[in-house]
Design an enzyme around this catalytic site. Structure first.
Site, PDB file in Angstrom:
ATOM      1  N   ASP A 153      47.390 -23.951 -18.670  1.00 57.83           N
ATOM      2  CA  ASP A 153      48.014 -22.677 -18.350  1.00 57.83           C
ATOM      3  C   ASP A 153      48.648 -22.078 -19.605  1.00 57.83           C
ATOM      4  O   ASP A 153      49.316 -22.787 -20.377  1.00 57.83           O
ATOM      5  CB  ASP A 153      49.075 -22.912 -17.269  1.00 57.83           C
ATOM      6  CG  ASP A 153      49.805 -21.648 -16.880  1.00 57.83           C
ATOM      7  OD1 ASP A 153      49.164 -20.754 -16.324  1.00 57.83           O
ATOM      8  OD2 ASP A 153      51.029 -21.575 -17.133  1.00 57.83           O
ATOM      9  N   GLU A 200      43.429 -21.384 -20.668  1.00 59.04           N
ATOM     10  CA  GLU A 200      43.695 -20.006 -20.244  1.00 59.04           C
ATOM     11  C   GLU A 200      44.130 -19.283 -21.515  1.00 59.04           C
ATOM     12  O   GLU A 200      45.231 -19.517 -22.021  1.00 59.04           O
ATOM     13  CB  GLU A 200      44.798 -19.953 -19.200  1.00 59.04           C
ATOM     14  CG  GLU A 200      45.067 -18.526 -18.730  1.00 59.04           C
ATOM     15  CD  GLU A 200      46.261 -18.421 -17.789  1.00 59.04           C
ATOM     16  OE1 GLU A 200      46.200 -17.598 -16.856  1.00 59.04           O
ATOM     17  OE2 GLU A 200      47.247 -19.151 -17.996  1.00 59.04           O
TER      18      GLU A 200
END
Length: 706
Positions: A352, A387
């Site tokens: 993330d 990401e």
């Protein structure tokens, strides 16, 4: 309070609480502490410890001891002494019970109260004041875990990247309402590994499940006060501990149940990829609670403003960012990653807000995280997915990650959405996205599978909502509909939300098939959002991070249209499995395969001729043919021979009007057979003359010899 515990010096390595079969070694790193107390508890809700051990040794800033009488199942936490000087970045407060950063299990969630904060909430001095009340009664406790587990013949599936189909899902949301999952297992790791769920995954043709965060996480106070929770889990507080809410019981049971889930998924040939959050923790900014890292060694674990160390540098939008310049913080993350691979047997990670892991400080130092991962003999061998964006300066880093990494391709998502929405001028970029996005990933020497292609993910509209809503509808989140992305490149096709119009319903179903077919026919790694194959809706909520209810849960009571959509996904997965040209590892060259052979990839106009520069420049062109020569496959079989599949023609038409396509005549001559069509049932043989491709539809044809 117990006073007859034997306390030995112990060892500074490894960190955490480690049961060795005879006793437990405790080790905690704190560079700036002046003293550390180990607190032992009888029950999770206890506010007073049953025993307190002053850690007698500190070696290289590691405080350690060995308790020969400690056993698995014992509960513990730490109190850490040191200066409370926020202006210097130091926030020690020995009244606060702290979670071990290396805890393998945590008993439960925190019970919000003002005692959890290091400062006096509401004091005019703000975070410069100090709250000397104990927080222990409101804090969960760490659990000593016995790591023994019978893995049997468990082996990682090691699915090649170019054959990987990822299914992004939520442990609780996927199983909480599944009628085939035993009621006591719904919403848990064991529920996800039940036969009913595994059968569904295998039927879809996916090869990997990507689990939204399963590290132990914090539900934010402002959400709990509003009757909501942090459903998605992007608020980690324990990087080694499986989230207790996904277990049937606490006190360490979550560890063995997670391992059982992995073993069952591996037995079915499914890989397990974890969505991990190493960019921040659940402690928030300087006004957040003191739960672990802040009270153990604030300047070691967090990025502080060098001009005002009382404040945090925030690249994440959550209030804090982990300090990836400090070697001990890098070691924490590396130890966590290795633990999940070696002890928990996971197959990869999706990071993330991955650019945060690269960011340095203003003095020119940068994080060495990616270099450390690349040289690691364990982590360099698993699937690594970034990401590639955060909220900091120059935060969009798509295509800038090193070899060995794949990336969520947000450019793919946006282009495919704009194309099927009918936006002008999309063909040039669409061609690149269909072919694997070489413009993004080839410059760094990577291959097609560096691109993780997706149309929908947890963050944003579901597929059903993508074709049903043009505006976000996030009122239930309590933020006046200001949260979530404002631009979704979506279209409702006539009515906002549900409709009784049969015409609109049919068009929406076709558009969903268009999106799914485009995804599976594109080079790169395919990622499907869990529930899209079921027509799952979030009622227009494109940021359902706090909705642990029917808004987010899978509805397994499916309509006939939902069954048809799931069957369509299965056909797409079979097509990719049967056609090696759809899963190339190297990018197309656009050059002939031999001295007189055809090109490996040819882009066609509707008249059957090759696209020219002026055709690409036409903003009103919305129809395109993609001719994939079967001999362009670059995959090798088990004997090292190049696999050869069929020559395929993919026809796309985002125009609302039908478009006549002239089918190319190939050498050797043959006929075209329809393999897939999003607008009508299949017709096996296709006429040799021009065919009419209905508006807003896609077709796949296979060439066979006459």
């Amino acid at each position: 309070m117990t006073t007859n515990l034997r306390v030995w010096p112990g060892n500074p390595h490894p960190l955490g609480a480690r049961w060795d079969g005879e006793g437990v070694n405790f080790a905690l790193y704190s560079e700036h502490a002046t003293g550390v107390e180990l607190c032992l508890f009888e029950r999770p809700e206890d506010g007073e410890p049953s025993a307190v051990v002053a850690m007698p040794e500190a070696t290289d800033h590691v405080w350690h001891c060995y308790l020969p009488d400690a056993r698995p199942g014992m509960l513990y936490g730490y109190r850490v002494d040191g200066p409370y000087a926020p202006e210097q970045g130091l926030r020690f407060n020995r009244a606060k019970l702290l979670l071990d950063p290396y805890a393998f299990a945590i008993t439960g969630t925190i019970r919000w109260s003002d005692e959890l904060f290091g400062y006096r909430v509401g004091d005019p001095a703000g975070d410069r004041s100090i709250d000397e009340r104990s927080s222990a009664a409101n804090m969960p406790k760490c659990v000593i875990v016995d790591p023994a587990f019978t893995w049997g013949d468990d082996r990682p599936p090691r699915t090649p990247w170019n054959r990987t189909v990822i299914y992004e899902t939520h442990v609780r949301g996927m199983t909480i309402q599944h009628p085939g999952v035993p009621e006591r297992l719904r919403g848990t790791f064991l529920g996800l590994s039940s036969d009913a769920v595994i059968d569904h995954l295998l039927a879809l043709g996916v090869t990997a499940v990507e689990l939204m965060p399963v590290h132990h996480f914090v539900a934010d106070r402002h959400l709990v006060d509003r009757g909501l929770t942090n459903y998605w889990g992007y608020n980690s507080i324990g990087f080694f501990a499986p989230h207790v809410g996904y277990a049937t019981a606490g006190l360490g049971q979550q560890v063995s149940e997670f391992k059982s889930m992995v073993r069952a998924l591996h037995r079915a040939g499914l890989e397990v990829i974890l969505d991990v959050v190493y960019n921040h923790t659940g402690e928030g900014n300087e006004l957040g609670p003191t739960l672990s890292f802040r009270g153990i060694d604030n300047p070691t674990y967090y990025r502080l403003d060098p001009e005002d160390p009382a404040r945090y540098i925030d690249f994440t939008g959550t209030g804090n960012s982990l300090n990836l310049v400090h070697p001990r913080t890098v070691a924490l993350i590396m130890d966590s990653l290795r633990y999940w691979v070696t002890d928990m047997h996971v197959d990869g990670f999706r990071f993330d807000l991955a650019p945060v892991l690269l960011r340095g400080l203003g003095d020119g130092r940068r994080s060495a995280f990616f270099e450390v991962v690349q040289q690691d003999p364990v982590l360099s061998q698993v699937k690594l997915i970034a990401e590639p964006w955060d909220v900091g300066p120059d935060g969009y880093q798509l295509g800038r990650f090193p070899p060995g990494w794949a990336e969520w391709n947000g450019a793919y998502r946006d282009c495919v959405r704009r194309y099927w929405r009918g936006d002008p001028g999309q063909l040039p970029e669409l061609a690149s996205r269909l072919a694997g996005s070489s413009d993004i990933f080839a410059p760094s020497g990577r291959r097609t599978y560096a691109s993780v292609n997706f149309v929908t993910c947890h963050d944003g509209f579901t597929l059903e909502d993508l074709v049903s809503y043009e505006q976000r509808h996030n009122e239930a989140n309590g933020e006046d509909n200001r949260d979530g992305a404002a631009e979704n490149y979506s279209r409702n096709w006539g009515v906002e939300g549900p409709t009784s119009s049969v015409r609109i319903q049919r068009l929406r179903q076709r558009m969903k098939r268009n999106f799914l077919a485009t995804l599976f026919l594109s080079q790169g790694v395919r990622m499907l959002l869990g529930g899209d194959e079921l027509g799952r809706t979030q009622r227009g909520n494109n940021n359902a991070y706090c909705q642990d209810n029917e808004v987010s849960w899978f509805d397994w009571d499916r309509s006939p249209e939902d069954h048809e959509l799931a069957a369509f996904v299965r056909r797409l997965a079979r097509l990719v499995a049967e056609q090696p040209v759809l899963r190339r590892r190297d990018f197309f060259t656009g050059r002939p395969l031999g001295p007189e052979g055809p090109k490996d990839l040819t882009w066609l106009r509707p008249d059957g001729q090759e696209m020219q520069e002026e055709d690409w420049a036409n903003p009103e062109a919305r129809a395109l043919g993609m001719l994939l020569w079967g001999k362009a496959a670059d995959e090798l079989d088990e004997r090292g021979r190049r696999q050869v599949g069929d020559t395929l023609l993919v026809l796309l038409n985002a125009d609302p009007r039908p478009v006549p396509f002239t089918l190319p005549r190939l050498d050797p001559p043959g006929h075209w057979v329809e393999l897939l069509h999003t607008a009508r049932p299949l017709r096996r043989a296709v006429p040799t003359g021009p065919i009419s491709l209905p508006g807003q539809s896609l077709a796949v044809l296979r060439h066979g010899r006459e």
